[in-house]
Design a protein around this motif. Sequence first.
Motif, PDB file in Angstrom:
ATOM      1  N   PRO A 260      49.026  40.072  37.804  1.00 17.45           N
ATOM      2  CA  PRO A 260      47.847  39.380  37.267  1.00 17.45           C
ATOM      3  C   PRO A 260      48.243  37.990  36.771  1.00 17.45           C
ATOM      4  O   PRO A 260      49.416  37.614  36.792  1.00 17.45           O
TER       5      PRO A 260
ATOM      6  N   TYR B 222      49.071  40.384  45.245  1.00 21.57           N
ATOM      7  CA  TYR B 222      48.427  41.662  45.538  1.00 21.57           C
ATOM      8  C   TYR B 222      49.220  42.393  46.614  1.00 21.57           C
ATOM      9  O   TYR B 222      49.963  41.789  47.378  1.00 21.57           O
TER      10      TYR B 222
ATOM     11  N   HIS C 225      42.308  47.650  44.153  1.00 13.72           N
ATOM     12  CA  HIS C 225      43.665  47.363  44.641  1.00 13.72           C
ATOM     13  C   HIS C 225      44.199  48.653  45.227  1.00 13.72           C
ATOM     14  O   HIS C 225      44.365  49.643  44.515  1.00 13.72           O
TER      15      HIS C 225
ATOM     16  N   CYS D 142      44.825  50.069  40.975  1.00 10.08           N
ATOM     17  CA  CYS D 142      44.094  49.573  39.809  1.00 10.08           C
ATOM     18  C   CYS D 142      42.791  48.918  40.245  1.00 10.08           C
ATOM     19  O   CYS D 142      42.517  48.780  41.449  1.00 10.08           O
TER      20      CYS D 142
ATOM     21  N   VAL E 174      40.458  45.453  39.583  1.00  4.52           N
ATOM     22  CA  VAL E 174      40.779  44.098  39.164  1.00  4.52           C
ATOM     23  C   VAL E 174      39.515  43.252  39.013  1.00  4.52           C
ATOM     24  O   VAL E 174      38.594  43.331  39.841  1.00  4.52           O
TER      25      VAL E 174
ATOM     26  N   VAL F 224      42.948  36.488  36.710  1.00  2.00           N
ATOM     27  CA  VAL F 224      43.034  37.749  37.441  1.00  2.00           C
ATOM     28  C   VAL F 224      43.556  38.789  36.459  1.00  2.00           C
ATOM     29  O   VAL F 224      44.645  38.626  35.896  1.00  2.00           O
ATOM     30  N   GLU F 225      42.786  39.847  36.224  1.00  2.00           N
ATOM     31  CA  GLU F 225      43.203  40.864  35.265  1.00  2.00           C
ATOM     32  C   GLU F 225      42.817  42.251  35.752  1.00  2.00           C
ATOM     33  O   GLU F 225      41.806  42.425  36.436  1.00  2.00           O
ATOM     34  N   ALA F 226      43.632  43.229  35.412  1.00  2.00           N
ATOM     35  CA  ALA F 226      43.338  44.620  35.740  1.00  2.00           C
ATOM     36  C   ALA F 226      42.457  45.200  34.637  1.00  2.00           C
ATOM     37  O   ALA F 226      42.912  45.351  33.501  1.00  2.00           O
TER      38      ALA F 226
END
Length: 437
Positions: A141, A149, A167, A173, A175, A184-186
């Motif tokens: 991220p 990715y 993902h 996960c 995202v 970009v974060e999970a």
Amino acid sequence: MSKKHTSFFCFVAAILILWSCDNNTSDDFGRVPYDPKKPVQITGFEPDEGGLATKVFITGSNFGTDLSKIKVYFGDTPAPVIGSDGNHLYVFTPRQPGDHTHISVVSHGDSTTFTGKTFQYNIMRIIRTISGRKGTTEFKPGRLMEAEYHQPSTITVDKEGNLFMSHWRVPFCFVRINEELDIVEAVLPGSESAVWATGAPTVDANGVVSVINDNGRDYFTFDPMEAWTPRQRFILPAGEGKRPFVHSTAHSFAAHPVSGDLYTRYQGTGHLIKVDPFTREGELVAELTTSCDSYIVFDPRDPNIMYIAYDNLHFISKFDLRTGVEEVFAGQRGVAGWVDGTLSASRFRNPNQLIVDHDGNLVIADMRNHCIRMITLDDSGGGIVSTIIGKGGVAGYQDGNPDDALFNEPRGVAIKADGTIYITDRGNNVIRKLTIE
């Protein structure tokens, strides 16, 4: 335009920029201030066509030199004004003002429109990579261009421009990606096993994102009012008086545009079920094709119509909720290939996620043809299949115009309110987008 003319144009443009750096300072370059006793006039402009940010040179009189008092419009769309010496303006074309637009100038409240000709705006379609890096095999991220990715899968976008993506490999996960915030974060933490593998997400009318778990027995919701905190929901058995169903693997969710009910289709049993988002009870809607992965989407123009892309059977079906009838819509069941043309003559190879664009056309990630296809529908129920991005059957990695762009097993597609199409390029481990400028 000749090279000589172009050079002169660039020279004059540069002088105008210098002149306009300080509107309150007089100089010896012949700047002509605005005269309230005289009209503002346009005598011409060049070039008369171009795309976004084309440099346009407008000639006339009484424009003035105070840029804070000068506005230029292409149709109704304002354009950035870069410089003025009173008789010449230097501007950039704005984004998508219209196919053919008149140019207007407003100076100190006095306006004029040039009617001698129009400016022809040429729309440019460009494929760009917005995140990820070819060849990576892990998820990282962070900022868009720093994120990585491993097999980005299916995707959706909400009204605020947030992208939500499944993902597909370790870590499994979910995202959130925001271009404007460069993040970009999970939002669903990753797992080393496929226990949290998720399918194609959907967004309901309230902006709540829902995504089915790979096991088909539970799903996750992400509410913007809760900062997208993941909530795990279990699909409960059918209640009294409702048709029972049998769980199986599921890879796609679709929120009904009107009721908000969530629909999914089970891979092994072929059961199409409806899930009440409040009670979590499931209900069998129809028994469809079995033993095949699929992706579903509703037609927003007719919420009773659902389109289903059957992956390893290589065709698109159309299901009517009113009649319970499913029929082959495009392609041929069990026959893979890459053929554009009429619905019956067309061929697909492992079609995956599909969406309906703002014009009512179907857009499909034709995964193993390495391209994006479109089905243009007409009022009679017919349609034409065409390849709109990429080269059918040719895998690779290349940005640029849609005809030359190359993909490697694109799996997901989503469309933003402004018409931007996002594509998860699974084989290249990147996220791409088609912008219209």
